[in-house]
Design a protein around this motif. Structure first.
Motif, PDB file in Angstrom:
ATOM      1  N   PHE A  29       0.815  -1.212   0.000  1.00  0.00           N
ATOM      2  CA  PHE A  29       0.000   0.000   0.000  1.00  0.00           C
ATOM      3  C   PHE A  29       0.850   1.264   0.000  1.00  0.00           C
ATOM      4  O   PHE A  29       0.465   2.281  -0.570  1.00  0.00           O
ATOM      5  N   ARG A  30       2.017   1.181   0.631  1.00  0.00           N
ATOM      6  CA  ARG A  30       2.888   2.349   0.713  1.00  0.00           C
ATOM      7  C   ARG A  30       3.341   2.797  -0.672  1.00  0.00           C
ATOM      8  O   ARG A  30       3.579   3.994  -0.905  1.00  0.00           O
ATOM      9  N   ASN A  31       3.464   1.862  -1.596  1.00  0.00           N
ATOM     10  CA  ASN A  31       3.977   2.180  -2.924  1.00  0.00           C
ATOM     11  C   ASN A  31       2.882   2.381  -3.972  1.00  0.00           C
ATOM     12  O   ASN A  31       3.182   2.621  -5.134  1.00  0.00           O
ATOM     13  N   LEU A  32       1.619   2.267  -3.571  1.00  0.00           N
ATOM     14  CA  LEU A  32       0.525   2.413  -4.539  1.00  0.00           C
ATOM     15  C   LEU A  32       0.066   3.868  -4.640  1.00  0.00           C
ATOM     16  O   LEU A  32      -0.134   4.528  -3.618  1.00  0.00           O
ATOM     17  N   PRO A  33      -0.144   4.370  -5.862  1.00  0.00           N
ATOM     18  CA  PRO A  33      -0.729   5.714  -6.020  1.00  0.00           C
ATOM     19  C   PRO A  33      -2.247   5.642  -5.866  1.00  0.00           C
ATOM     20  O   PRO A  33      -3.014   5.999  -6.765  1.00  0.00           O
ATOM     21  N   LEU A  34      -2.671   5.151  -4.697  1.00  0.00           N
ATOM     22  CA  LEU A  34      -4.087   4.937  -4.412  1.00  0.00           C
ATOM     23  C   LEU A  34      -4.472   5.738  -3.175  1.00  0.00           C
ATOM     24  O   LEU A  34      -3.839   5.629  -2.129  1.00  0.00           O
ATOM     25  N   HIS A  35      -5.533   6.528  -3.303  1.00  0.00           N
ATOM     26  CA  HIS A  35      -6.001   7.346  -2.191  1.00  0.00           C
ATOM     27  C   HIS A  35      -7.481   7.071  -1.945  1.00  0.00           C
ATOM     28  O   HIS A  35      -8.241   6.797  -2.873  1.00  0.00           O
ATOM     29  N   LEU A  36      -7.878   7.164  -0.676  1.00  0.00           N
ATOM     30  CA  LEU A  36      -9.255   6.863  -0.290  1.00  0.00           C
ATOM     31  C   LEU A  36      -9.932   8.104   0.273  1.00  0.00           C
ATOM     32  O   LEU A  36      -9.313   8.891   0.984  1.00  0.00           O
ATOM     33  N   VAL A  37     -11.198   8.260  -0.061  1.00  0.00           N
ATOM     34  CA  VAL A  37     -12.042   9.297   0.537  1.00  0.00           C
ATOM     35  C   VAL A  37     -13.197   8.590   1.220  1.00  0.00           C
ATOM     36  O   VAL A  37     -13.982   7.894   0.579  1.00  0.00           O
ATOM     37  N   ASP A  38     -13.277   8.749   2.535  1.00  0.00           N
ATOM     38  CA  ASP A  38     -14.333   8.134   3.346  1.00  0.00           C
ATOM     39  C   ASP A  38     -15.341   9.226   3.682  1.00  0.00           C
ATOM     40  O   ASP A  38     -15.058  10.120   4.476  1.00  0.00           O
ATOM     41  N   ALA A  39     -16.509   9.183   3.050  1.00  0.00           N
ATOM     42  CA  ALA A  39     -17.502  10.249   3.229  1.00  0.00           C
ATOM     43  C   ALA A  39     -18.870   9.641   3.495  1.00  0.00           C
ATOM     44  O   ALA A  39     -19.336   8.808   2.727  1.00  0.00           O
ATOM     45  N   SER A  40     -19.498  10.076   4.573  1.00  0.00           N
ATOM     46  CA  SER A  40     -20.840   9.583   4.860  1.00  0.00           C
ATOM     47  C   SER A  40     -21.878  10.324   4.041  1.00  0.00           C
ATOM     48  O   SER A  40     -22.973   9.817   3.792  1.00  0.00           O
ATOM     49  N   SER A  41     -21.536  11.537   3.611  1.00  0.00           N
ATOM     50  CA  SER A  41     -22.445  12.347   2.806  1.00  0.00           C
ATOM     51  C   SER A  41     -21.610  13.277   1.935  1.00  0.00           C
ATOM     52  O   SER A  41     -20.631  13.860   2.407  1.00  0.00           O
ATOM     53  N   LEU A  42     -21.993  13.409   0.677  1.00  0.00           N
ATOM     54  CA  LEU A  42     -21.179  14.188  -0.245  1.00  0.00           C
ATOM     55  C   LEU A  42     -22.064  14.729  -1.367  1.00  0.00           C
ATOM     56  O   LEU A  42     -22.888  14.004  -1.921  1.00  0.00           O
ATOM     57  N   MET A  44     -13.003   6.536  -8.671  1.00  0.00           N
ATOM     58  CA  MET A  44     -14.030   5.514  -8.488  1.00  0.00           C
ATOM     59  C   MET A  44     -14.978   5.971  -7.381  1.00  0.00           C
ATOM     60  O   MET A  44     -14.533   6.425  -6.329  1.00  0.00           O
ATOM     61  N   VAL A  45     -16.270   5.844  -7.633  1.00  0.00           N
ATOM     62  CA  VAL A  45     -17.288   6.303  -6.681  1.00  0.00           C
ATOM     63  C   VAL A  45     -18.193   5.135  -6.296  1.00  0.00           C
ATOM     64  O   VAL A  45     -18.799   4.497  -7.157  1.00  0.00           O
ATOM     65  N   ASP A  46     -18.287   4.874  -5.006  1.00  0.00           N
ATOM     66  CA  ASP A  46     -19.110   3.781  -4.480  1.00  0.00           C
ATOM     67  C   ASP A  46     -20.111   4.354  -3.476  1.00  0.00           C
ATOM     68  O   ASP A  46     -19.769   4.577  -2.329  1.00  0.00           O
ATOM     69  N   TYR A  47     -21.347   4.651  -3.859  1.00  0.00           N
ATOM     70  CA  TYR A  47     -21.875   4.477  -5.189  1.00  0.00           C
ATOM     71  C   TYR A  47     -22.693   5.689  -5.589  1.00  0.00           C
ATOM     72  O   TYR A  47     -22.983   6.560  -4.753  1.00  0.00           O
ATOM     73  N   LEU A  48     -23.092   5.748  -6.849  1.00  0.00           N
ATOM     74  CA  LEU A  48     -23.648   6.951  -7.469  1.00  0.00           C
ATOM     75  C   LEU A  48     -24.884   7.480  -6.750  1.00  0.00           C
ATOM     76  O   LEU A  48     -25.026   8.683  -6.515  1.00  0.00           O
ATOM     77  N   GLN A  49     -25.802   6.599  -6.386  1.00  0.00           N
ATOM     78  CA  GLN A  49     -27.069   7.060  -5.803  1.00  0.00           C
ATOM     79  C   GLN A  49     -26.912   7.639  -4.397  1.00  0.00           C
ATOM     80  O   GLN A  49     -27.854   8.236  -3.881  1.00  0.00           O
ATOM     81  N   LEU A  50     -25.739   7.467  -3.784  1.00  0.00           N
ATOM     82  CA  LEU A  50     -25.504   8.061  -2.467  1.00  0.00           C
ATOM     83  C   LEU A  50     -24.940   9.480  -2.557  1.00  0.00           C
ATOM     84  O   LEU A  50     -24.906  10.201  -1.560  1.00  0.00           O
ATOM     85  N   LEU A  51     -24.484   9.865  -3.748  1.00  0.00           N
ATOM     86  CA  LEU A  51     -24.080  11.255  -3.949  1.00  0.00           C
ATOM     87  C   LEU A  51     -25.323  12.129  -4.020  1.00  0.00           C
ATOM     88  O   LEU A  51     -26.388  11.681  -4.462  1.00  0.00           O
ATOM     89  N   ARG A  52     -25.194  13.398  -3.592  1.00  0.00           N
ATOM     90  CA  ARG A  52     -26.321  14.307  -3.627  1.00  0.00           C
ATOM     91  C   ARG A  52     -26.045  15.461  -4.586  1.00  0.00           C
ATOM     92  O   ARG A  52     -24.893  15.855  -4.774  1.00  0.00           O
ATOM     93  N   PRO A  53     -27.082  16.011  -5.200  1.00  0.00           N
ATOM     94  CA  PRO A  53     -26.884  17.196  -6.036  1.00  0.00           C
ATOM     95  C   PRO A  53     -26.591  18.399  -5.153  1.00  0.00           C
ATOM     96  O   PRO A  53     -26.689  18.334  -3.923  1.00  0.00           O
ATOM     97  N   ASP A  54     -26.259  19.524  -5.771  1.00  0.00           N
ATOM     98  CA  ASP A  54     -25.905  20.711  -5.013  1.00  0.00           C
ATOM     99  C   ASP A  54     -27.125  21.528  -4.595  1.00  0.00           C
ATOM    100  O   ASP A  54     -26.976  22.620  -4.056  1.00  0.00           O
ATOM    101  N   PHE A  55     -28.294  21.018  -4.851  1.00  0.00           N
ATOM    102  CA  PHE A  55     -29.509  21.712  -4.446  1.00  0.00           C
ATOM    103  C   PHE A  55     -30.451  20.716  -3.792  1.00  0.00           C
ATOM    104  O   PHE A  55     -30.337  19.508  -3.989  1.00  0.00           O
ATOM    105  N   ARG A  56     -31.365  21.218  -3.026  1.00  0.00           N
ATOM    106  CA  ARG A  56     -32.295  20.359  -2.300  1.00  0.00           C
ATOM    107  C   ARG A  56     -33.455  19.948  -3.201  1.00  0.00           C
ATOM    108  O   ARG A  56     -34.061  20.773  -3.885  1.00  0.00           O
ATOM    109  N   THR A  57     -33.761  18.660  -3.216  1.00  0.00           N
ATOM    110  CA  THR A  57     -34.897  18.167  -3.984  1.00  0.00           C
ATOM    111  C   THR A  57     -35.368  16.834  -3.410  1.00  0.00           C
ATOM    112  O   THR A  57     -34.561  16.044  -2.922  1.00  0.00           O
TER     113      THR A  57
END
Length: 464
Positions: free
Chosen positions: A283-296, A323-336
């Protein structure tokens, strides 16, 4: 540190309100402003939301005024505090706003850049004081902050056909082959082809099909091949993700350490524990980064991608795949409350990110429950959940399907006469995962078979 009152001075809500009033008075001015000014440039979040609604209404060919904007903003608590739609109507009360528009727009843009610079340099200063952060990370954060103030890119490129043709010819001499799993899932690489810059690929399936496992195996293989990867997880936290990744990395196609053992810390021998600790070198040598987000939101994701793009460049790496896991958990920038509208906005936003940052995006997606009611549960494009916009925006759509999953649910009693047939069917499809390429904009559709190793949460290509 910069004094709070000085930071507060780097904004002018009166200028922001003047812009909104001018655009609602004279919609013809919107085109002139929209190419330069973004919702994120407003210091007042409410004004950013109103500006987004104005742009959206105008882009649909409709008049943008306080009355037509009401459906977008009627439930906005910040607007209600100011008096609701009546406040917006008040902004249109003076024609002088039109005269001041250009000056106000430029001021708001300049101040937004200054605020981004302040935020970025403050973050860099805090990192510098944190001895656990490396010098490289501090420099990367400072570089990103300094770059932000001179970033004039709005994602819109306007050229002649001749210029575009010359760029096409020049691209032939560039070594840009796109991202693959590096042979980790070779059968998927063959049927899907590389994920190229500007492309949005969708990896979809029902729960239990192995979406996250396939995506993580793909990301690990791509990173091992030298491609910079950013894995954004909204469903699983970073510890769970790393437990899966560790089991995958240790697995050699034949044996390894089961995911559950790593998750629970139950090792059968000192050797097993040692192998887990040794995975740190990988893992130290991989160009891999993680984003842990409960809401985005899609806008926040855009900013995160921008930041990592610059950080990785500062470290001599190139971010090529998000890579995004997963699409339906992302929110738009406006409320709907309209899920179809929300997913459509997110889908378009992911495609825009791919184009804006010159990289590929692979987004996982859920399928409708209607799949479960059909005798043939192999997915189709119409099964994409919540929006047909996903199919429209995607350059490729890959469905994951495991017949074993459904057969296991219908296991008959061993005394049943159908048990032998069931066992034969299970033996035939055990460990098999199908990659169904239902759409491929720049190539033929097709299908391929891979291997799913559930115990190790790993996906590999078919046996050659």
């Amino acid at each position: 540190m910069i004094e709070n009152q000085k930071i507060e001075a780097v904004k002018n809500v009166e200028s922001e309100a003047t812009i909104l009033g001018a655009l609602m008075i004279e919609n013809k001015l919107i085109d002139r402003v929209a190419d330069r000014l973004s919702p994120d440039d407003f210091s007042e979040a409410l004004f950013g939301r109103v500006y987004s609604a104005i742009i959206r209404e105008f882009s649909l060919g409709r008049t943008a005024n306080p009355v037509t904007l009401k459906p977008y903003l009627s439930d906005d608590p910040a607007l209600m505090e100011l008096g609701g739609v009546g406040y917006l109507a008040g902004l249109t009360g003076s024609g002088g706003a039109i005269v001041m528009l250009e000056t106000c727009v430029q001021q708001v843009i300049d101040m937004a850049k200054r605020r981004k610079l302040i935020d970025g340099l403050t973050t860099a200063a805090m990192m510098a004081a944190d001895m656990s952060a490396t010098n490289e990370e501090v420099v990367g954060a400072a570089d990103a902050a300094l770059s932000s103030i001179s970033d004039h890119s709005d994602g819109v490129v306007q050229v002649s056909a001749s210029q575009a043709f010359n760029e096409m010819l020049a691209a032939y001499d560039e070594e840009r082959h796109g991202v693959t799993s590096g042979g980790q899932i070779h059968s998927l690489d063959e049927v899907l082809g590389p994920i190229r810059p500007h492309h949005l690929d969708i990896l979809a399936g029902r729960p239990g099909m192995g979406k996250t496992s396939a995506a993580l195996s793909y990301a690990l293989g791509a990173a091992a091949a030298g491609h910079g990867v950013l894995f954004v997880s909204l469903e699983m936290n970073r510890i769970e993700l790393m437990q899966r990744a560790t089991s995958d990395v240790i697995f050699d196609g034949q044996s390894g350490i089961p995911y559950e053992a790593i998750r629970d810390g139950r090792f059968t021998s000192d050797n097993a524990r040692r192998r887990v600790y040794e995975a740190a070198r990988v893992f130290r040598n991989l160009p891999l980064h993680l984003v842990d987000a409960s809401s985005l939101t899609i806008g926040r994701l855009n900013m995160i991608v921008r930041r990592y793009k610059r950080r990785m460049e500062a470290a001599g790496q190139n971010l090529e795949l998000v890579m995004v896991d997963y699409l339906q958990l992302l929110r738009p920038d406006f409320r709907t409350d309209n899920m179809n509208l929300a997913v459509s906005e997110v889908s378009r936003g992911l495609k825009a990110i791919a184009k804006q940052y010159d990289l590929g995006v692979m987004a996982l997606a859920q399928l409708n429950r209607s799949v479960e009611s059909r005798p043939d549960k192999r997915p189709m494009l119409s099964d994409l959940r919540d929006s047909g916009q996903i199919e429209q925006d995607a350059d490729a759509v890959v469905f994951l399907y495991r017949d074993e999953y459904y057969l296991r649910q219908g296991k008959p009693p061993e005394t049943d006469g159908k048990f032998i047939d069931w066992q034969m069917a299970m033996d035939k499809c055990a460990g098999q995962i199908d990659f169904i390429v239902a759409k491929r904009r720049n190539g033929p559709s097709g299908s391929a078979t891979g291997r799913f190793f559930g115990a190790y949460q790993a996906v590999r290509g078919a046996v050659q």
